[in-house]
Each structure stands twice: as C-alpha cells, then as structure tokens.
Design a protein around this motif. Structure first.
Motif, PDB file in Angstrom:
ATOM      1  N   LYS A   3       0.811  -1.209   0.000  1.00  0.00           N
ATOM      2  CA  LYS A   3       0.000   0.000   0.000  1.00  0.00           C
ATOM      3  C   LYS A   3       0.850   1.268   0.000  1.00  0.00           C
ATOM      4  CE  LYS A   3      -4.165  -1.765   0.137  1.00  0.00           C
ATOM      5  NZ  LYS A   3      -5.167  -1.523  -0.911  1.00  0.00           N
ATOM      6  N   ARG A   4       2.169   1.166   0.136  1.00  0.00           N
ATOM      7  CA  ARG A   4       3.009   2.355   0.191  1.00  0.00           C
ATOM      8  C   ARG A   4       4.062   2.295  -0.916  1.00  0.00           C
ATOM      9  NH1 ARG A   4       4.540   2.094   5.197  1.00  0.00           N
ATOM     10  NH2 ARG A   4       2.748   3.276   5.938  1.00  0.00           N
ATOM     11  N   MET A   5       3.987   3.236  -1.839  1.00  0.00           N
ATOM     12  CA  MET A   5       4.894   3.286  -2.974  1.00  0.00           C
ATOM     13  C   MET A   5       5.549   4.661  -3.043  1.00  0.00           C
ATOM     14  SD  MET A   5       2.573   1.489  -5.919  1.00  0.00           S
ATOM     15  CE  MET A   5       2.224  -0.268  -5.862  1.00  0.00           C
ATOM     16  N   LEU A   6       6.723   4.703  -3.672  1.00  0.00           N
ATOM     17  CA  LEU A   6       7.451   5.953  -3.856  1.00  0.00           C
ATOM     18  C   LEU A   6       7.885   6.061  -5.315  1.00  0.00           C
ATOM     19  CD1 LEU A   6       8.913   8.511  -2.747  1.00  0.00           C
ATOM     20  CD2 LEU A   6      10.888   7.019  -2.305  1.00  0.00           C
ATOM     21  N   VAL A   7       7.600   7.201  -5.933  1.00  0.00           N
ATOM     22  CA  VAL A   7       8.059   7.501  -7.290  1.00  0.00           C
ATOM     23  C   VAL A   7       9.198   8.502  -7.185  1.00  0.00           C
ATOM     24  CG1 VAL A   7       7.418   8.462  -9.540  1.00  0.00           C
ATOM     25  CG2 VAL A   7       5.765   7.071  -8.246  1.00  0.00           C
ATOM     26  N   ILE A   8      10.367   8.129  -7.697  1.00  0.00           N
ATOM     27  CA  ILE A   8      11.535   9.014  -7.674  1.00  0.00           C
ATOM     28  C   ILE A   8      11.732   9.568  -9.076  1.00  0.00           C
ATOM     29  CG2 ILE A   8      14.000   9.205  -7.219  1.00  0.00           C
ATOM     30  CD1 ILE A   8      13.726   6.883  -5.272  1.00  0.00           C
ATOM     31  N   SER A   9      11.650  10.877  -9.193  1.00  0.00           N
ATOM     32  CA  SER A   9      11.751  11.565 -10.468  1.00  0.00           C
ATOM     33  C   SER A   9      12.997  12.452 -10.445  1.00  0.00           C
ATOM     34  CB  SER A   9      10.491  12.424 -10.676  1.00  0.00           C
ATOM     35  OG  SER A   9      10.459  13.006 -11.943  1.00  0.00           O
ATOM     36  N   PRO A  10      13.984  12.214 -11.293  1.00  0.00           N
ATOM     37  CA  PRO A  10      15.174  13.084 -11.286  1.00  0.00           C
ATOM     38  C   PRO A  10      14.793  14.550 -11.437  1.00  0.00           C
ATOM     39  CG  PRO A  10      15.524  11.197 -12.721  1.00  0.00           C
ATOM     40  CD  PRO A  10      14.082  11.162 -12.313  1.00  0.00           C
ATOM     41  N   HIS A  11      13.940  14.821 -12.426  1.00  0.00           N
ATOM     42  CA  HIS A  11      13.456  16.173 -12.689  1.00  0.00           C
ATOM     43  C   HIS A  11      11.927  16.140 -12.643  1.00  0.00           C
ATOM     44  CE1 HIS A  11      17.062  15.490 -15.438  1.00  0.00           C
ATOM     45  NE2 HIS A  11      17.521  16.188 -14.417  1.00  0.00           N
ATOM     46  N   THR A  12      11.320  17.280 -12.415  1.00  0.00           N
ATOM     47  CA  THR A  12       9.864  17.351 -12.525  1.00  0.00           C
ATOM     48  C   THR A  12       9.471  16.837 -13.907  1.00  0.00           C
ATOM     49  OG1 THR A  12      10.140  19.635 -13.284  1.00  0.00           O
ATOM     50  CG2 THR A  12       9.637  19.316 -10.960  1.00  0.00           C
ATOM     51  N   ASP A  13       8.496  15.992 -13.969  1.00  0.00           N
ATOM     52  CA  ASP A  13       7.848  15.376 -15.149  1.00  0.00           C
ATOM     53  C   ASP A  13       8.322  13.961 -15.449  1.00  0.00           C
ATOM     54  OD1 ASP A  13      10.041  15.377 -17.104  1.00  0.00           O
ATOM     55  OD2 ASP A  13       9.504  17.399 -17.723  1.00  0.00           O
ATOM     56  N   PRO A 100       8.774   3.127   2.074  1.00  0.00           N
ATOM     57  CA  PRO A 100       8.059   2.431   0.997  1.00  0.00           C
ATOM     58  C   PRO A 100       8.547   0.991   0.875  1.00  0.00           C
ATOM     59  CG  PRO A 100       9.857   3.699   0.092  1.00  0.00           C
ATOM     60  CD  PRO A 100       9.832   3.997   1.570  1.00  0.00           C
ATOM     61  N   VAL A 101       7.721   0.181   0.235  1.00  0.00           N
ATOM     62  CA  VAL A 101       8.140  -1.174  -0.100  1.00  0.00           C
ATOM     63  C   VAL A 101       8.409  -1.289  -1.597  1.00  0.00           C
ATOM     64  CG1 VAL A 101       7.456  -3.606  -0.074  1.00  0.00           C
ATOM     65  CG2 VAL A 101       6.940  -2.143   1.877  1.00  0.00           C
ATOM     66  N   THR A 102       7.696  -0.515  -2.405  1.00  0.00           N
ATOM     67  CA  THR A 102       7.892  -0.505  -3.853  1.00  0.00           C
ATOM     68  C   THR A 102       8.343   0.890  -4.287  1.00  0.00           C
ATOM     69  OG1 THR A 102       6.144  -2.156  -4.102  1.00  0.00           O
ATOM     70  CG2 THR A 102       6.844  -0.996  -6.093  1.00  0.00           C
ATOM     71  N   VAL A 103       9.422   0.937  -5.082  1.00  0.00           N
ATOM     72  CA  VAL A 103       9.996   2.200  -5.525  1.00  0.00           C
ATOM     73  C   VAL A 103      10.094   2.189  -7.050  1.00  0.00           C
ATOM     74  CG1 VAL A 103      12.037   3.688  -5.451  1.00  0.00           C
ATOM     75  CG2 VAL A 103      11.314   2.448  -3.388  1.00  0.00           C
ATOM     76  N   PHE A 104       9.669   3.280  -7.674  1.00  0.00           N
ATOM     77  CA  PHE A 104       9.809   3.473  -9.116  1.00  0.00           C
ATOM     78  C   PHE A 104      10.899   4.516  -9.356  1.00  0.00           C
ATOM     79  CE2 PHE A 104       5.478   2.095  -8.347  1.00  0.00           C
ATOM     80  CZ  PHE A 104       5.268   1.126  -9.322  1.00  0.00           C
ATOM     81  N   THR A 105      11.812   4.224 -10.283  1.00  0.00           N
ATOM     82  CA  THR A 105      12.958   5.099 -10.534  1.00  0.00           C
ATOM     83  C   THR A 105      13.364   4.934 -11.995  1.00  0.00           C
ATOM     84  OG1 THR A 105      15.043   5.815  -9.491  1.00  0.00           O
ATOM     85  CG2 THR A 105      14.851   3.482 -10.024  1.00  0.00           C
ATOM     86  N   PRO A 106      14.231   5.796 -12.548  1.00  0.00           N
ATOM     87  CA  PRO A 106      14.694   5.563 -13.915  1.00  0.00           C
ATOM     88  C   PRO A 106      15.360   4.193 -14.060  1.00  0.00           C
ATOM     89  CG  PRO A 106      15.261   7.771 -13.217  1.00  0.00           C
ATOM     90  CD  PRO A 106      14.737   7.068 -11.998  1.00  0.00           C
ATOM     91  N   SER A 107      15.326   3.655 -15.256  1.00  0.00           N
ATOM     92  CA  SER A 107      15.898   2.331 -15.492  1.00  0.00           C
ATOM     93  C   SER A 107      17.412   2.400 -15.597  1.00  0.00           C
ATOM     94  CB  SER A 107      15.327   1.735 -16.781  1.00  0.00           C
ATOM     95  OG  SER A 107      15.975   2.295 -17.917  1.00  0.00           O
ATOM     96  N   SER A 108      18.031   1.236 -15.552  1.00  0.00           N
ATOM     97  CA  SER A 108      19.490   1.151 -15.693  1.00  0.00           C
ATOM     98  C   SER A 108      19.941   1.450 -17.121  1.00  0.00           C
ATOM     99  CB  SER A 108      19.982  -0.242 -15.291  1.00  0.00           C
ATOM    100  OG  SER A 108      19.518  -1.230 -16.184  1.00  0.00           O
ATOM    101  N   PHE A 109      19.003   1.496 -18.068  1.00  0.00           N
ATOM    102  CA  PHE A 109      19.323   1.736 -19.476  1.00  0.00           C
ATOM    103  C   PHE A 109      19.251   3.212 -19.840  1.00  0.00           C
ATOM    104  CE2 PHE A 109      17.462  -2.510 -19.132  1.00  0.00           C
ATOM    105  CZ  PHE A 109      18.477  -3.278 -19.690  1.00  0.00           C
TER     106      PHE A 109
END
Length: 207
Positions: A3-13, A100-109
C-alpha cells in the motif's frame, strides 16, 4: 505489492512520463503513492517563464494524478554526478520517513547523466525495497520489458491530462498525447491488455 509506494523523479515530469498511468491506477485502488523530484530544473526553464514555474507545474500534475504534497528538492539539473553523496543522503532521509516497499525510478538503461545517478543512488538507498525502472524511450538505447502494469482508458486520460500541466515542455515530442497513447497501446498489446506501462525489474523483494 504494498500500500506504500514511492516515485523518484530526477526532474519534474520524469515520474509522470515514466509511470503516470501506473500511479493513477494504484492511487485509485487505494495505494499510498508519494512523489519526489530531485530537481525543479530552474537553470533550464525557458526565459519567458518564471524560474520557479516547474514547481507550479509539477504540483498541478501530481494533483491530477491524485497525489498531494510532492517532495521537491533543489539539486542542479545536469550536475547530479557532482552531488552523488548528497542525493544518496536525501534519498535515505526520504526512505526513513516514508518507508516504501515498492519504488519506481529511472531504469538502468537510461543514458541521461542525472537519471543514471538517480538510478544508482536509488539502488543504494532502497536495498530492502522492490525497485522497478520506468521506461523513457528518448533516453534509452534498449530496454528490458520484464514487468507490466495494465491500466484503463481513464488512467491513460489522467496521465495525459497531468502532462498537459507542463506548459513549459509542450514542444517536446514525447509530451504529445499521440505518442503517450501509442506507447501505452504497444505495451498493452504485449500482455494482451488495452494499455500498459513497462518496467525493468531492478530488484524484487517478497516478504
């Protein structure tokens, strides 16, 4: 999932572009989703706009997605490699606060220098979390489509409406609604769904 997620965005958008449909879906399913932008990119704002315009735009965009109070940091755009330790320290503080338990971030590619640092420091700061890398084709040479999140037409429209808040970015081709819809259709077709977003599985933790 959690139920707890975090979105990490380097820049806004970046977070909205990479996983806006996913954010919209999970918020509407009752998940707690928080958003952090490491830079508001004041140094790259077009001259005709106020320097802090991206702060206004990201707040409007995340509100449409269903998130309040995005965390907005002030690392200088395109200079993240110089601030690697400070970014790690900031991410650890956010990890301890949000847990958080699930984190979204830019990919390794992702080839953008700020995105690469964000990916690497996310991996260091969130070792105990599931980490999914979101797709941004304009920065990727290739991409591993190892995980998919399907979503509805409503969630796609919410993503497109959120991205329309970025008046400063409207000339970029990847902000075009046709492109956003086309990519969602492509990823959906791969898993026999109407729309989806694809992710790289960076780390998968089951407890």
């Amino acid at each position: 999932m959690t139920k707890r997620m975090l979105v990490i965005s380097p820049h806004t958008d970046d977070g909205e572009l990479g996983c806006g449909g996913t954010i919209a879906r999970f918020i509407r399913e009752g998940y707690e989703v928080r958003y952090v932008a490491l830079s508001c990119c004041e140094e790259s704002v077009p001259e005709e706009y106020p320097k802090d315009i991206l702060r206004t735009e990201v707040k409007a965009a995340t509100k449409i997605l269903g998130m309040d109070d995005p965390i907005l940091l002030e690392f200088e755009v395109r200079k993240f490699p110089q601030y690697r330790q400070q970014i790690l320290d900031a991410l650890i503080r956010i990890r301890n606060e949000i847990q958080p338990v699930t984190v979204f971030t830019p990919s390794s590619f992702d080839t953008h220098q700020d995105h690469k640092v964000t990916f690497e420091e996310t991996l260091r700061a969130f070792k105990q979390c599931t980490i999914l890398g979101y797709e941004q084709p304009w920065n990727n040479i290739t991409f591993n489509t190892l995980a998919f999140v399907a979503f509805s037409e409503e969630c796609l429209r919410i993503k497109i409406d959120a991205l329309r808040c970025y008046e400063t970015q409207k000339g970029r081709p990847y902000f075009d609604a046709g492109f956003i819809r086309g990519l969602a259709l492509t990823r959906g077709t791969q898993v026999e769904e109407r729309y989806a977003e694809a992710f790289e599985v960076i780390r998968w933790v089951l407890r």
